[in-house]
Write an enzyme that holds these catalytic residues in place. Sequence first.
Site, short mmCIF file in Angstrom:
data_model
loop_
_atom_site.label_atom_id
_atom_site.label_comp_id
_atom_site.label_asym_id
_atom_site.label_seq_id
_atom_site.Cartn_x
_atom_site.Cartn_y
_atom_site.Cartn_z
N CYS A 279 -6.62 -1.33 6.92
CA CYS A 279 -5.50 -1.64 7.82
C CYS A 279 -6.01 -1.47 9.25
O CYS A 279 -6.59 -0.44 9.60
CB CYS A 279 -4.32 -0.72 7.56
SG CYS A 279 -2.96 -1.04 8.69
N SER B 209 0.85 -1.19 0.00
CA SER B 209 0.00 0.00 0.00
C SER B 209 0.89 1.24 0.00
O SER B 209 1.75 1.41 0.87
CB SER B 209 -0.90 0.02 1.23
OG SER B 209 -1.84 -1.02 1.16
N THR C 81 -6.06 -7.97 7.58
CA THR C 81 -5.73 -8.68 8.81
C THR C 81 -6.73 -8.34 9.92
O THR C 81 -7.46 -7.36 9.83
CB THR C 81 -4.31 -8.29 9.27
OG1 THR C 81 -4.26 -6.86 9.35
CG2 THR C 81 -3.26 -8.79 8.29
N ASN D 269 1.29 -8.38 12.78
CA ASN D 269 2.15 -7.28 12.33
C ASN D 269 1.55 -5.93 12.69
O ASN D 269 0.33 -5.77 12.75
CB ASN D 269 2.37 -7.35 10.81
CG ASN D 269 1.32 -6.58 10.04
OD1 ASN D 269 1.42 -5.35 9.87
ND2 ASN D 269 0.28 -7.28 9.60
N GLY E 225 2.76 -0.44 10.12
CA GLY E 225 2.45 0.99 10.16
C GLY E 225 2.56 1.68 8.81
O GLY E 225 3.01 2.81 8.71
N GLY F 30 -6.90 -14.26 3.34
CA GLY F 30 -6.86 -14.52 4.77
C GLY F 30 -6.59 -15.99 5.06
O GLY F 30 -7.49 -16.81 4.98
N ASN G 155 -6.96 0.41 -0.05
CA ASN G 155 -6.79 -0.15 1.29
C ASN G 155 -7.67 0.65 2.25
O ASN G 155 -7.31 1.74 2.68
CB ASN G 155 -5.32 -0.11 1.71
CG ASN G 155 -5.10 -0.82 3.03
OD1 ASN G 155 -6.06 -1.05 3.79
ND2 ASN G 155 -3.87 -1.16 3.34
N GLY H 53 -2.70 -15.18 8.44
CA GLY H 53 -2.28 -16.59 8.40
C GLY H 53 -3.40 -17.55 8.79
O GLY H 53 -4.55 -17.14 9.02
#
Length: 302
Positions: free
Chosen positions: A130, A46, A192, A69, A72, A242, A127, A216
Amino acid sequence: MVNLETELLDHELDPPLILASGILDQTSKTMERIAGKGVGGIVTKSIGKEPKEGHPNPTIVELENGLLNAMGLPNPGIEYFKKELTKLRKSVEEKPIIGSIFASGPEDFSELAQEMVEHGADIIELNLSCPHAEGYGASIASKDDMMVDVIDRVNNTVEEPVLAKLPPSTDIDKKAALAEKGGSDGIVCINTVRAMAINFETREAILGNKIGGYSGEGIKPIGVRCVFEAYKEVDIPVIGCGGITNGRDALEYILAGATALEIGTVFHSRGKEAPKKITDEMKELMKKEDIKDLNELRGDAH
Ligand code: RRO
């Protein structure tokens, strides 16, 4: 013969596995390398308007069933990245490049989209999801008017198709329908999952940012549920993302309704050959069940 060829917004994907945003995708070199490893398309990291360093270390923790994660949104900014994109375009002519962008409002999103397509992106991924970036990402998708405004503005700025990458919200059906209404050409489910890890000995959060995004194997059921619910609500393609770790996972997402699949964390667990391994496993499973084409499976779990 098993056929994995899939059409996504006028682009041929074979296989329907796409490198997800955020992994091995900040330079033309790493994306070129992954393009040669059997993915059907590539999503970039991104990219924002200005260079951004990201959150303090540690930015990644390995957990039992995935990664946590809080990078940032580190990125070199669009001015620099467009040179990388131009190089990538020359070397991977035949595969779609999906330019992922983030911003805090419609104006910046549309400028970024314009730059991305001018320098080689075939599709734009917004995006909007996040889970640990104040003012960006999920804070955009959480405001319906803002989300629709961003999609509408980008859609009216570029001719190329636009994908909305959504967070794993409980009302993903409503979010997906809104994104479609705003003019999105496709939906990506999911980013995520907002999460946290604490170290008992130090009594502290492990990540520098404390809160991060979990990816994951562990999040696969959440992603599958989101694709299933979004697919019911929209007539545009839904891309699953995902926790896809093997061929069976990929086919489960197709059964939920996914047109194509994005993979990321599996490069950490299964290495750079992950796309080929997943493709082989998909073919083997389909052969065993005498299924020749993914269209025979798509949405069949409904
Ligand atoms: O850079 C990140 O920390 C990040 C992003 Br932009 C995102 O969309 N999802 C994520 O888990 N991490």
